[in-house]
Design a protein around this motif. Sequence first.
Motif, PDB file in Angstrom:
ATOM      1  N   GLU A   1       7.069   1.142 -12.007  1.00 51.59           N
ATOM      2  CA  GLU A   1       6.958   2.072 -13.124  1.00 51.59           C
ATOM      3  C   GLU A   1       8.352   2.565 -13.447  1.00 51.59           C
ATOM      4  O   GLU A   1       9.157   2.801 -12.545  1.00 51.59           O
ATOM      5  CB  GLU A   1       6.051   3.250 -12.766  1.00 51.59           C
ATOM      6  N   ASN A   2       8.639   2.711 -14.724  1.00 50.63           N
ATOM      7  CA  ASN A   2       9.947   3.186 -15.154  1.00 50.63           C
ATOM      8  C   ASN A   2      10.001   4.699 -15.009  1.00 50.63           C
ATOM      9  O   ASN A   2       9.769   5.439 -15.942  1.00 50.63           O
ATOM     10  CB  ASN A   2      10.216   2.762 -16.601  1.00 50.63           C
ATOM     11  N   GLU A   3      10.258   5.140 -13.803  1.00 49.23           N
ATOM     12  CA  GLU A   3      10.379   6.561 -13.520  1.00 49.23           C
ATOM     13  C   GLU A   3      11.655   6.760 -12.722  1.00 49.23           C
ATOM     14  O   GLU A   3      12.129   5.849 -12.053  1.00 49.23           O
ATOM     15  CB  GLU A   3       9.154   7.084 -12.775  1.00 49.23           C
TER      16      GLU A   3
ATOM     17  N   GLY B   1       0.789  -1.224   0.000  1.00 48.88           N
ATOM     18  CA  GLY B   1       0.000   0.000   0.000  1.00 48.88           C
ATOM     19  C   GLY B   1       0.821   1.273   0.000  1.00 48.88           C
ATOM     20  O   GLY B   1       0.368   2.297   0.497  1.00 48.88           O
ATOM     21  N   ILE B   2       2.016   1.221  -0.554  1.00 49.08           N
ATOM     22  CA  ILE B   2       2.844   2.424  -0.644  1.00 49.08           C
ATOM     23  C   ILE B   2       2.326   3.268  -1.807  1.00 49.08           C
ATOM     24  O   ILE B   2       2.207   2.773  -2.931  1.00 49.08           O
ATOM     25  CB  ILE B   2       4.323   2.061  -0.864  1.00 49.08           C
ATOM     26  N   PHE B   3       2.002   4.511  -1.539  1.00 42.04           N
ATOM     27  CA  PHE B   3       1.474   5.377  -2.590  1.00 42.04           C
ATOM     28  C   PHE B   3       2.564   5.683  -3.609  1.00 42.04           C
ATOM     29  O   PHE B   3       3.679   6.060  -3.242  1.00 42.04           O
ATOM     30  CB  PHE B   3       0.910   6.673  -2.003  1.00 42.04           C
ATOM     31  N   PRO B   4       2.269   5.523  -4.896  1.00 44.11           N
ATOM     32  CA  PRO B   4       3.281   5.706  -5.955  1.00 44.11           C
ATOM     33  C   PRO B   4       3.912   7.081  -6.009  1.00 44.11           C
ATOM     34  O   PRO B   4       5.036   7.219  -6.461  1.00 44.11           O
ATOM     35  CB  PRO B   4       2.506   5.425  -7.247  1.00 44.11           C
ATOM     36  N   GLU B   5       3.220   8.088  -5.534  1.00 46.08           N
ATOM     37  CA  GLU B   5       3.788   9.434  -5.624  1.00 46.08           C
ATOM     38  C   GLU B   5       4.862   9.696  -4.569  1.00 46.08           C
ATOM     39  O   GLU B   5       5.560  10.704  -4.631  1.00 46.08           O
ATOM     40  CB  GLU B   5       2.694  10.510  -5.543  1.00 46.08           C
ATOM     41  N   TYR B   6       5.038   8.795  -3.619  1.00 49.53           N
ATOM     42  CA  TYR B   6       5.998   9.013  -2.546  1.00 49.53           C
ATOM     43  C   TYR B   6       7.362   8.420  -2.869  1.00 49.53           C
ATOM     44  O   TYR B   6       7.486   7.422  -3.556  1.00 49.53           O
ATOM     45  CB  TYR B   6       5.490   8.424  -1.230  1.00 49.53           C
ATOM     46  N   ASP B   7       8.376   9.033  -2.292  1.00 49.73           N
ATOM     47  CA  ASP B   7       9.742   8.554  -2.404  1.00 49.73           C
ATOM     48  C   ASP B   7       9.866   7.241  -1.623  1.00 49.73           C
ATOM     49  O   ASP B   7       9.207   7.056  -0.602  1.00 49.73           O
ATOM     50  CB  ASP B   7      10.669   9.617  -1.821  1.00 49.73           C
TER      51      ASP B   7
END
Length: 154
Positions: free
Chosen positions: A84-86, A21-27
């Motif tokens: 995700e490839n970011e 449940g780690i939000f993708p927008e977070y480091d």
Amino acid sequence: MEHPKQLTATFRNLTNVELFGIFPEYDLSWTIFFLEAAPALQNFRLSRERHLCTDCAMKTNVVWEPSKDFKHLNLKLLRMSGFENEDKVTNYIRLVMEQTVELKRIELHGENPCKKCDAIDPRSRRPLVDEARRRRIKEKLAHESSSSVEIIIS
């Protein structure tokens, strides 16, 4: 948040850690805390999946600065769902590669259906990764690295 050395006595025998449940927008750098606090850790699984059913969850972005000279001696597997490839994700994976001595395998998976709502959040859906893109991601992760880790992308 406590320093990892303060929790090593508690976490010293952990061999498997799964963070969901780690939000993708977070480091993701804060997750290195578990590597530092759990010296016996062998398998580390992260899930960056976010679904419509979790939109009401409290979001707290934890800021963590990993120790500069830290090396983990036992981690063998890093598995990430919701890959995700970011830049922030590839930088995180490279950081784990640099800070682990025995890392053998990295598994990067796309997003899975949610067990609660049985759906993939349409805002985070990504296309399937083709072979050329897999090769580019692997090259990016291995660039200037002496690691011989096996990287699996699905």
